[in-house]
Design an enzyme around this catalytic site. Structure first.
Site, short mmCIF file in Angstrom:
data_model
loop_
_atom_site.label_atom_id
_atom_site.label_comp_id
_atom_site.label_asym_id
_atom_site.label_seq_id
_atom_site.Cartn_x
_atom_site.Cartn_y
_atom_site.Cartn_z
NE ARG A 35 -2.61 0.80 3.43
CZ ARG A 35 -2.76 1.95 4.06
NH1 ARG A 35 -3.44 2.91 3.52
NH2 ARG A 35 -2.23 2.13 5.25
CE1 TYR A 143 -6.79 -8.58 13.31
CE2 TYR A 143 -6.40 -9.70 15.39
CZ TYR A 143 -6.15 -9.56 14.04
OH TYR A 143 -5.27 -10.41 13.42
CB ILE A 173 3.29 -14.26 13.76
CG1 ILE A 173 1.99 -14.99 13.38
CG2 ILE A 173 4.44 -14.67 12.85
CD1 ILE A 173 2.03 -16.50 13.49
N1 SER Z 1 -1.04 -10.69 16.55
C1 SER Z 1 -2.42 -10.26 16.54
C2 SER Z 1 -2.64 -9.16 17.49
O1 SER Z 1 -2.01 -9.15 18.50
C3 SER Z 1 -3.32 -11.41 16.88
O2 SER Z 1 -3.69 -12.04 15.71
O3 SER Z 1 -3.48 -8.35 17.27
#
Ligand code: SER
Length: 320
Positions: A35, A143, A173
């Site tokens: 983007r 979220y 991650i």
């Molecule tokens: N890593 C993401 C977050 O902390 C969770 O999917 O928002």
């Protein structure tokens, strides 16, 4: 032959996933969609890069048609922390961006769409330990709300239109190539950078916070293995639990101290503590293991060793 477009190629997962896919399918077959963020040299040098915004459908159409895209991966998202600061933005990017991509994939009869989900689909009433695949999905973050809706939307396109839409619920991650942005699990990356740079870290969640986590090589393996799995073997579509490891922040600090004994950690929990507390400690990923052979390689200590080595290298080169 596949022509893949990765939307969100400059992000934490997108940047490494694009390179991993280029290694498998060839540089020209994998288009990096970025983007505004300037793409890394590695992305620019290894294949085509295009400016793509999931919210700009016309722009998406022109890139899809230019490269005859038949597989689209949507890595663009507003994560949990940023989402709580700007819920409308999270809704817009995560929902309108997703439906643009699904609609385009339907119109162009694409072979496959990957729409990642997250442990954020779970909420305070979900069982916290070994959270099952099929369970209560009542998240308390915007979220999480968009991720539950995204899973259902992806599954709807499978059922309604016979499309191949897949997705997995990423845990936090951890990686050393591109920094994460705006997530609650970002502390699990920052702790390693601060350990190398300053030998201390102040964490924004408390020491007992335990969350499911995964190291990037496992994240790439899970994503690519799910993409390549035989469609007929999939008992789920857009919502596979994938586990790798889980630990508290105190346990992370202990793992780091094995390499940096003088490392110090302190705690100043902020609004992200509530978010972390609403997510599971660990997940049960039996269906992913059974349906497409998922199995992680890294545990906490193996990841710590690798992370510290890679970040030390960057530090020595003056890159951080
Ligand atoms: N890593 C993401 C977050 O902390 C969770 O999917 O928002």
């Amino acid at each position: 032959m596949k022509n893949i477009l990765v939307v969100g190629s400059a992000g934490q997962i997108g940047s490494e996933l694009t390179l991993a896919l280029r290694n498998i399918y060839g540089g020209d077959q994998v288009i990096a969609g970025v983007r505004k963020t300037k793409p890394s040299e590695k992305l620019v040098e290894t294949g085509p890069c295009e400016v793509v915004d999931a919210l700009d459908k016309e722009g998406l159409v022109s890139v899809v048609d230019k490269y005859n895209i038949d597989v689209i991966i949507n890595m663009a998202a507003i994560l949990s922390g940023t989402g709580e600061k700007n819920p409308m933005l999270a809704w817009d990017v995560n929902m309108n961006g997703l439906i643009n991509i699904l609609e385009l994939a339907r119109e162009r009869k694409m072979k496959q769409v990957l729409v990642p989900s997250s442990i954020a689909v779970f909420g305070p009433t979900t069982p916290v330990d070994n959270t099952p695949q099929e369970t209560i999905l009542k998240p308390t973050t915007i979220y999480g709300v968009t991720k539950v809706a995204g899973e259902l939307l992806g599954d709807y396109y499978v059922k309604k239109y016979g499309m191949d839409v897949r997705g997995l619920r990423y845990p936090g991650i951890i990686s050393h190539e591109t920094l994460p942005g705006g997530g609650t699990t970002d502390y699990a990356v920052a702790i390693y950078y601060e350990a190398i740079k300053n030998k201390k870290y102040t964490c924004f969640v408390n020491e007992d916070t335990r969350l499911p986590m995964m190291y990037m090589p496992d994240c790439l393996k899970a994503t690519i293995d799910l993409m390549e799995a035989d469609f007929d073997k999939l008992n789920y579509h857009c919502d596979y639990n994938v586990g790798a490891m889980d630990f508290t922040v105190a346990e992370m600090a202990e793992s780091i101290k094995k390499h940096i004994p003088e490392f110090e950690i302190s705690y100043e929990p902020d609004f992200r503590q509530d978010i972390a507390d609403s997510w599971p400690n660990s997940v049960d990923d039996a269906p992913a293991r059974k349906d497409w052979g998922w199995k992680p390689d890294y545990d906490l200590d193996a990841m710590t060793e690798d992370m510290l080595k890679a970040i030390e290298e960057k530090h020595k080169k003056g890159l951080i």
